[in-house]
Design a protein around this motif. Sequence first.
Motif, PDB file in Angstrom:
ATOM      1  N   LYS A 180       0.834  -1.205   0.000  1.00  0.00           N
ATOM      2  CA  LYS A 180       0.000   0.000   0.000  1.00  0.00           C
ATOM      3  C   LYS A 180       0.872   1.260   0.000  1.00  0.00           C
ATOM      4  CE  LYS A 180      -4.002  -2.042   2.368  1.00  0.00           C
ATOM      5  NZ  LYS A 180      -4.767  -2.110   3.638  1.00  0.00           N
ATOM      6  N   GLN A 181       1.974   1.218   0.761  1.00  0.00           N
ATOM      7  CA  GLN A 181       2.870   2.369   0.784  1.00  0.00           C
ATOM      8  C   GLN A 181       3.519   2.580  -0.574  1.00  0.00           C
ATOM      9  OE1 GLN A 181       3.537   5.413   1.859  1.00  0.00           O
ATOM     10  NE2 GLN A 181       3.722   4.600   3.936  1.00  0.00           N
ATOM     11  N   MET A 182       3.915   1.501  -1.222  1.00  0.00           N
ATOM     12  CA  MET A 182       4.482   1.599  -2.568  1.00  0.00           C
ATOM     13  C   MET A 182       3.468   2.206  -3.533  1.00  0.00           C
ATOM     14  SD  MET A 182       6.338  -2.132  -2.828  1.00  0.00           S
ATOM     15  CE  MET A 182       7.441  -2.706  -1.538  1.00  0.00           C
ATOM     16  N   LEU A 183       2.211   1.771  -3.433  1.00  0.00           N
ATOM     17  CA  LEU A 183       1.168   2.288  -4.313  1.00  0.00           C
ATOM     18  C   LEU A 183       0.934   3.778  -4.055  1.00  0.00           C
ATOM     19  CD1 LEU A 183      -1.045   1.982  -6.402  1.00  0.00           C
ATOM     20  CD2 LEU A 183      -2.538   1.022  -4.620  1.00  0.00           C
ATOM     21  N   SER A 184       0.940   4.167  -2.801  1.00  0.00           N
ATOM     22  CA  SER A 184       0.739   5.574  -2.463  1.00  0.00           C
ATOM     23  C   SER A 184       1.851   6.443  -3.042  1.00  0.00           C
ATOM     24  CB  SER A 184       0.678   5.730  -0.939  1.00  0.00           C
ATOM     25  OG  SER A 184       0.379   7.053  -0.574  1.00  0.00           O
ATOM     26  N   ILE A 185       3.093   5.978  -2.931  1.00  0.00           N
ATOM     27  CA  ILE A 185       4.225   6.714  -3.503  1.00  0.00           C
ATOM     28  C   ILE A 185       4.118   6.751  -5.023  1.00  0.00           C
ATOM     29  CG2 ILE A 185       6.735   6.672  -3.833  1.00  0.00           C
ATOM     30  CD1 ILE A 185       6.934   5.512  -0.977  1.00  0.00           C
ATOM     31  N   ALA A 186       3.751   5.621  -5.623  1.00  0.00           N
ATOM     32  CA  ALA A 186       3.631   5.555  -7.084  1.00  0.00           C
ATOM     33  C   ALA A 186       2.573   6.526  -7.595  1.00  0.00           C
ATOM     34  CB  ALA A 186       3.286   4.124  -7.516  1.00  0.00           C
ATOM     35  N   ARG A 187       1.455   6.646  -6.880  1.00  0.00           N
ATOM     36  CA  ARG A 187       0.381   7.555  -7.295  1.00  0.00           C
ATOM     37  C   ARG A 187       0.866   9.005  -7.332  1.00  0.00           C
ATOM     38  NH1 ARG A 187      -5.133   6.987  -6.197  1.00  0.00           N
ATOM     39  NH2 ARG A 187      -4.930   8.735  -4.760  1.00  0.00           N
ATOM     40  N   ALA A 188       1.736   9.358  -6.396  1.00  0.00           N
ATOM     41  CA  ALA A 188       2.250  10.734  -6.378  1.00  0.00           C
ATOM     42  C   ALA A 188       3.346  10.934  -7.412  1.00  0.00           C
ATOM     43  CB  ALA A 188       2.781  11.060  -4.982  1.00  0.00           C
ATOM     44  N   TYR A 189       4.174   9.914  -7.608  1.00  0.00           N
ATOM     45  CA  TYR A 189       5.324  10.059  -8.498  1.00  0.00           C
ATOM     46  C   TYR A 189       4.925  10.051  -9.977  1.00  0.00           C
ATOM     47  CZ  TYR A 189       9.746   9.339 -10.816  1.00  0.00           C
ATOM     48  OH  TYR A 189      10.819   9.492 -11.649  1.00  0.00           O
ATOM     49  N   VAL A 190       3.830   9.382 -10.319  1.00  0.00           N
ATOM     50  CA  VAL A 190       3.498   9.177 -11.730  1.00  0.00           C
ATOM     51  C   VAL A 190       3.211  10.491 -12.454  1.00  0.00           C
ATOM     52  CG1 VAL A 190       0.986   8.861 -11.485  1.00  0.00           C
ATOM     53  CG2 VAL A 190       2.246   7.603 -13.256  1.00  0.00           C
ATOM     54  N   ASN A 191       2.833  11.522 -11.709  1.00  0.00           N
ATOM     55  CA  ASN A 191       2.580  12.829 -12.322  1.00  0.00           C
ATOM     56  C   ASN A 191       3.860  13.658 -12.396  1.00  0.00           C
ATOM     57  OD1 ASN A 191      -0.323  12.636 -12.764  1.00  0.00           O
ATOM     58  ND2 ASN A 191      -0.478  12.601 -10.534  1.00  0.00           N
ATOM     59  N   GLU A 192       3.788  14.722 -13.173  1.00  0.00           N
ATOM     60  CA  GLU A 192       4.960  15.572 -13.393  1.00  0.00           C
ATOM     61  C   GLU A 192       5.124  16.520 -12.202  1.00  0.00           C
ATOM     62  OE1 GLU A 192       6.830  18.438 -16.922  1.00  0.00           O
ATOM     63  OE2 GLU A 192       4.751  17.748 -17.012  1.00  0.00           O
ATOM     64  N   ASN A 193       5.568  15.975 -11.083  1.00  0.00           N
ATOM     65  CA  ASN A 193       5.733  16.756  -9.865  1.00  0.00           C
ATOM     66  C   ASN A 193       7.210  17.073  -9.632  1.00  0.00           C
ATOM     67  OD1 ASN A 193       2.973  16.828  -9.032  1.00  0.00           O
ATOM     68  ND2 ASN A 193       3.147  14.701  -8.364  1.00  0.00           N
ATOM     69  N   ASP A 194       7.492  18.333  -9.404  1.00  0.00           N
ATOM     70  CA  ASP A 194       8.865  18.727  -9.086  1.00  0.00           C
ATOM     71  C   ASP A 194       9.180  18.538  -7.612  1.00  0.00           C
ATOM     72  OD1 ASP A 194       9.573  19.464 -11.674  1.00  0.00           O
ATOM     73  OD2 ASP A 194       8.714  21.469 -11.439  1.00  0.00           O
ATOM     74  N   MET A 195       8.151  18.311  -6.791  1.00  0.00           N
ATOM     75  CA  MET A 195       8.383  18.098  -5.371  1.00  0.00           C
ATOM     76  C   MET A 195       7.359  17.117  -4.821  1.00  0.00           C
ATOM     77  SD  MET A 195       8.891  20.911  -2.331  1.00  0.00           S
ATOM     78  CE  MET A 195       7.184  21.448  -2.295  1.00  0.00           C
ATOM     79  N   SER A 205       7.785   4.895   6.496  1.00  0.00           N
ATOM     80  CA  SER A 205       8.213   3.635   7.116  1.00  0.00           C
ATOM     81  C   SER A 205       7.279   3.159   8.222  1.00  0.00           C
ATOM     82  CB  SER A 205       9.632   3.786   7.699  1.00  0.00           C
ATOM     83  OG  SER A 205       9.613   4.535   8.903  1.00  0.00           O
ATOM     84  N   LYS A 206       6.262   3.938   8.528  1.00  0.00           N
ATOM     85  CA  LYS A 206       5.399   3.647   9.687  1.00  0.00           C
ATOM     86  C   LYS A 206       4.732   2.279   9.560  1.00  0.00           C
ATOM     87  CE  LYS A 206       1.586   5.658  12.367  1.00  0.00           C
ATOM     88  NZ  LYS A 206       0.648   6.811  12.449  1.00  0.00           N
ATOM     89  N   GLY A 207       4.982   1.408  10.547  1.00  0.00           N
ATOM     90  CA  GLY A 207       4.337   0.111  10.600  1.00  0.00           C
ATOM     91  C   GLY A 207       4.874  -0.929   9.649  1.00  0.00           C
ATOM     92  N   LEU A 208       5.979  -0.631   8.958  1.00  0.00           N
ATOM     93  CA  LEU A 208       6.495  -1.559   7.956  1.00  0.00           C
ATOM     94  C   LEU A 208       7.617  -2.429   8.524  1.00  0.00           C
ATOM     95  CD1 LEU A 208       6.668   0.672   4.752  1.00  0.00           C
ATOM     96  CD2 LEU A 208       4.737  -0.639   5.659  1.00  0.00           C
ATOM     97  N   ALA A 209       7.740  -3.632   7.993  1.00  0.00           N
ATOM     98  CA  ALA A 209       8.835  -4.526   8.364  1.00  0.00           C
ATOM     99  C   ALA A 209      10.162  -3.930   7.882  1.00  0.00           C
ATOM    100  CB  ALA A 209       8.619  -5.901   7.735  1.00  0.00           C
ATOM    101  N   PRO A 210      11.260  -4.237   8.577  1.00  0.00           N
ATOM    102  CA  PRO A 210      12.562  -3.661   8.205  1.00  0.00           C
ATOM    103  C   PRO A 210      12.947  -3.879   6.748  1.00  0.00           C
ATOM    104  CG  PRO A 210      12.713  -4.673  10.361  1.00  0.00           C
ATOM    105  CD  PRO A 210      11.347  -4.999   9.839  1.00  0.00           C
TER     106      PRO A 210
END
Length: 234
Positions: free
Chosen positions: A140-155, A162-167
């Motif tokens: 889910k965290q990967m998907l959340s990051i992917a949703r933000a990154y897929v657009n032309e965002n400079d920031m 890392s909250k709640g994730l295995a090492p």
Amino acid sequence: MTLLKVEQIQTYIQQYHILQGVTFEVNAGEVTVLLGRNGAGKTTTLRSIMGLNPIKEGTITYKDQEIHSLPTHKIANLGIGYVPEDQGIFGTLTVEENIKVAMKKKDDETLERLDWILNLFPDLKKFWKKNGGHLSGGQKQMLSIARAYVNENDMLLIDEPSKGLAPIIVEKVMESIQQMKEKTTVVLVEQNFMMASTIGDRFYIIDDGHSVHSGAMEELKQNEELKRQYLGIA
């Protein structure tokens, strides 16, 4: 080049005065980390930048344009992506649908970014047709990051990835942000000091709604007193 300037912002949530003077700058091409104890105001700072918690005083400037009076959708359209602490994905939509809903365009550049992020997160490609609600916490965290990154965002503003994730998943998320730094600027809120100190270039410490210290991350690594006083790291 300075991409973002946050100057003496004050934010209330209902009757509570959460931010009481937060100031920091973000340089293009760097990972700037906001640090502090739980409840210090870090998440509210990111939400204030996005217009989700409007500020009462101060200024927020992005690419020399004041944005603090703009609605959230216009701030996002200026090229700021947001990965919230609760991930913000749609549990009843598939991975594919989650990403397509987030896309502002479907041009060649967007598809190239999508291909890059799917190679970085092969689990998303593997579970392309699986509902978001059935993914693991790390996926889910990967998907959340992917949703933000897929657009032309400079920031990108990324809150507690890392909250709640295995090492082992934390390491993967760290790797992803390090690689994304080559393509975009990141403002990171992170309680995991090992992760923050590994990928961060600069830091700002927020304490009780105030900016109290800042500098190069390498300096903070060596400053045991600051870490003990404001981060609770012995």
